[in-house]
Design an enzyme around this catalytic site. Structure first.
Site, mmCIF file in Angstrom:
data_model
loop_
_atom_site.group_PDB
_atom_site.id
_atom_site.type_symbol
_atom_site.label_atom_id
_atom_site.label_comp_id
_atom_site.label_asym_id
_atom_site.label_seq_id
_atom_site.Cartn_x
_atom_site.Cartn_y
_atom_site.Cartn_z
ATOM 1 N N LYS A 76 0.814 -1.214 0.000
ATOM 2 C CA LYS A 76 0.000 0.000 0.000
ATOM 3 C C LYS A 76 0.849 1.266 0.000
ATOM 4 O O LYS A 76 0.353 2.353 -0.283
ATOM 5 C CB LYS A 76 -0.943 0.004 1.200
ATOM 6 N N ASP A 121 -8.992 -0.256 6.097
ATOM 7 C CA ASP A 121 -8.892 -1.399 6.993
ATOM 8 C C ASP A 121 -7.534 -1.397 7.681
ATOM 9 O O ASP A 121 -7.261 -2.259 8.513
ATOM 10 C CB ASP A 121 -9.059 -2.705 6.207
#
Length: 410
Positions: A76, A121
């Site tokens: 990410k 998340d």
């Protein structure tokens, strides 16, 4: 469960898809982000696991280890930062910002009153918060009820303001959009929805760096055929799977690898999309130990690529993911130990599940000549949870990794 995608095609990469995600843009993103000290220099490791390949009865198993991409501990680190920089370039064209200098923090004074917000998340929010701190803007992160305190603290450490809600991930996405409207903030999300595609596109484009490094490590295009026959990719909303598979499709064309998308059985939005042919919602609770994949709705933008570019969709249980984490952590005399988190091990878990069914194994085209690629998308991003699930700490696994190969085990 496994479903074959009857809409998958093998052709040259369609022009209408290339106009959205392309190798050219991926390489531009890669050049920009290489200037950021928030990621490690050079490519992340691509390990071959001959012991596991022998056990499965295939020619090779390759694992791309994204745990060392940055201190963020996941892939990410490539998505949200690129999306943030491209957003700023679009919003402030008159400022003539240089993207490389932005990644070096050259415009913090100019951007101090600019605020971005996102639901997460865990890993996406951490990447956005880290990038925001570097470029000098403010960052607000919305967390749903199932995000652990450990993950919350990891995001807050990068200076983000945390907003907690009682609902699930999809409700946190709605809350982030509401806050943006009320406060004139900008949403930087990795999932698309009606009227919101540019930023998720940029996030997916950032993931192209992973694919580019894999191609380079395998010797480039060589004869035009992919050096691996199958790639197992994590599901979620579909962004990673779309970003990686589209890169391989453009590079290898009709000889692209078989793409298998893996997601939790209780967060099966992509599996359901494959059945209907349209972006769908999950049928389960969405709550999963695979926190990064616990998504209830398919990203319509990502689905455009998976509709024809992914060959199979499958679901796995939380226990399957934990078993794969342990397999990677254990290693042996032939296979280096690898730290892989709950979502990171999902691709390998998919391989293991298929190996338990001769019918499904053959149906996906796996055999003794298969060369399988999986991407371990994260390390121990929640260290306490990792220790509970695997039975030893990430530090202990890292110690064994550094000592490998172990002469006593040879």
């Amino acid at each position: 469960m496994l479903v074959a995608n009857s809409r998958a095609i093998r052709s040259t990469y369609p022009a209408e898809l290339q106009a959205v995600l392309s190798v050219e843009k991926a390489e531009e993103s890669r050049q920009w982000i290489s200037a950021w000290d928030g990621i490690a220099e050079g490519a992340t490791p691509l390990y071959s696991l001959p012991g596991l390949a022998h056990e499965l009865g295939v020619a090779e198993v390759l694992v791309k280890d994204e745990s060392v991409r940055s201190e963020l501990g996941s892939f990410k680190a490539l998505g949200a930062p690129i999306a943030l920089v491209r957003l700023i370039l679009r919003l402030f064209p008159e400022a003539d910002f240089d993207p490389v200098k932005m990644f070096k923090g050259a415009y913090t004074e100019e951007l101090r009153d600019f605020t971005v917000v996102s639901a997460t998340d865990g890993n996406h929010g951490k990447g956005l918060a880290a990038a925001a701190r570097t470029v000098g803007c403010k960052c607000v992160i919305v967390l749903h009820a199932n995000v652990s305190v450990e993950r919350e603290q990891a995001i807050a450490a990068y200076g983000a303001e945390i907003v907690r809600i009682a609902g699930n991930y999809d409700e946190s996405v709605e809350e982030a959009a509401r806050l943006a409207r009320e406060n004139n903030w900008q949403v930087v999300s990795d999932t698309s929805y009606e009227g919101y595609e540019a930023i998720p596109r940029d996030v997916m484009q950032g993931y192209g760096t992973v694919a580019a490094e894999i191609v380079e490590a395998c010797g480039g295009k060589s004869d035009g055929r992919a050096p691996f026959t199958h790639v197992f990719l994590q599901g979620g909303v579909g962004g990673l799977a779309a970003g990686i598979s589209s890169y391989f499709w453009e590079i290898f064309g009709t000889h692209r690898p078989t793409v298998v998308v893996v997601e939790p059985k209780q967060a099966d939005c992509l599996y359901q999309s494959a059945i209907t042919g349209q972006p769908a919602k999950a049928t389960g609770s969405v709550d999963s130990v695979m926190a990064g994949l616990a998504c209830g709705e398919t990203s319509p933008l990502a689905w455009r690529f998976l509709l024809t570019g992914a060959d199979f969709f499958m679901t796995i249980s939380d226990d399957d993911a934990v078993a794969a984490m342990k397999t990677l952590a254990n290693g042996d005399a032939r296979d280096i130990p690898i730290i892989s988190g709950e979502s990171g091990a999902a691709g390998l878990a998919g391989v293991a599940v298929l190996s338990g069914s001769a019918e499904n194994w053959k149906g996906v085209g796996l055999n003794g000549n298969s060369r399988i690629l999986v991407i371990s998308t994260e390390g121990a991003t929640a260290p306490q949870m990792y220790k509970v699930l695997v039975g030893e700490s990430a530090e202990d696994v890292l110690t064994r990794q550094r000592a490998w190969p172990n002469p006593k085990a040879a």
